[in-house]
Design an enzyme around this catalytic site. Sequence first.
Site, short mmCIF file in Angstrom:
data_model
loop_
_atom_site.label_atom_id
_atom_site.label_comp_id
_atom_site.label_asym_id
_atom_site.label_seq_id
_atom_site.Cartn_x
_atom_site.Cartn_y
_atom_site.Cartn_z
N ASP A 108 8.47 -2.08 -1.82
CA ASP A 108 8.78 -0.68 -2.11
C ASP A 108 9.68 -0.08 -1.04
O ASP A 108 10.62 0.66 -1.35
CB ASP A 108 7.50 0.15 -2.23
CG ASP A 108 6.63 -0.26 -3.40
OD1 ASP A 108 7.15 -0.86 -4.36
OD2 ASP A 108 5.41 0.01 -3.35
N ASP A 165 -0.25 -3.03 -3.91
CA ASP A 165 0.13 -2.08 -2.86
C ASP A 165 -1.01 -2.01 -1.86
O ASP A 165 -2.18 -2.08 -2.24
CB ASP A 165 0.37 -0.69 -3.45
CG ASP A 165 1.64 -0.60 -4.28
OD1 ASP A 165 2.55 -1.41 -4.05
OD2 ASP A 165 1.72 0.28 -5.15
#
Length: 164
Positions: A136, A117
């Site tokens: 995501d 991320d």
Amino acid sequence: MRLVVLCALIVLLLDQASKWAVVHVANLIDLGVIEVWPPFLTFRMGWNQGINFGLFAHDADVMRWVLIGVALAIAAFVLIWIARPGHGRIARVAAGLLVGGAIGNVIDRILYGAVADFLNMSCCGVENPFVFNVADVAIFAGAFGLALFGTDPAKSAAKGRKTP
């Protein structure tokens, strides 16, 4: 079904290309933080071993494989479900977003042991502590799209009006 696969491939390529470019080419993996457009957009390295917001994060290698299996099972279920008749174009796009994002995060878990991320967005004096990635966003948008447009209301209403 071609639309679902095309959307999934586009998401998968965008996700993996963005991770490669930011994490490896821009060297976020070593730098940790890159201020892109402060305070609105910052690249901040994060390794998510769990699901959203780090839920079910666990250091045990078995948990990584459980999450890989769950993601693949969900992707397979969505593909089987969306292949049935009665779904509109928006539902097929949403399914492709969800599947492409899920597979993108599965690839991370296989390669790195966790999901890479890096996107962090803050605004208006509120510091957001969470990081996310393109996959995501696609998963969220796909799930939201399927919840809203997963079935064709006209076909569902027609089913209800049929008499034996």
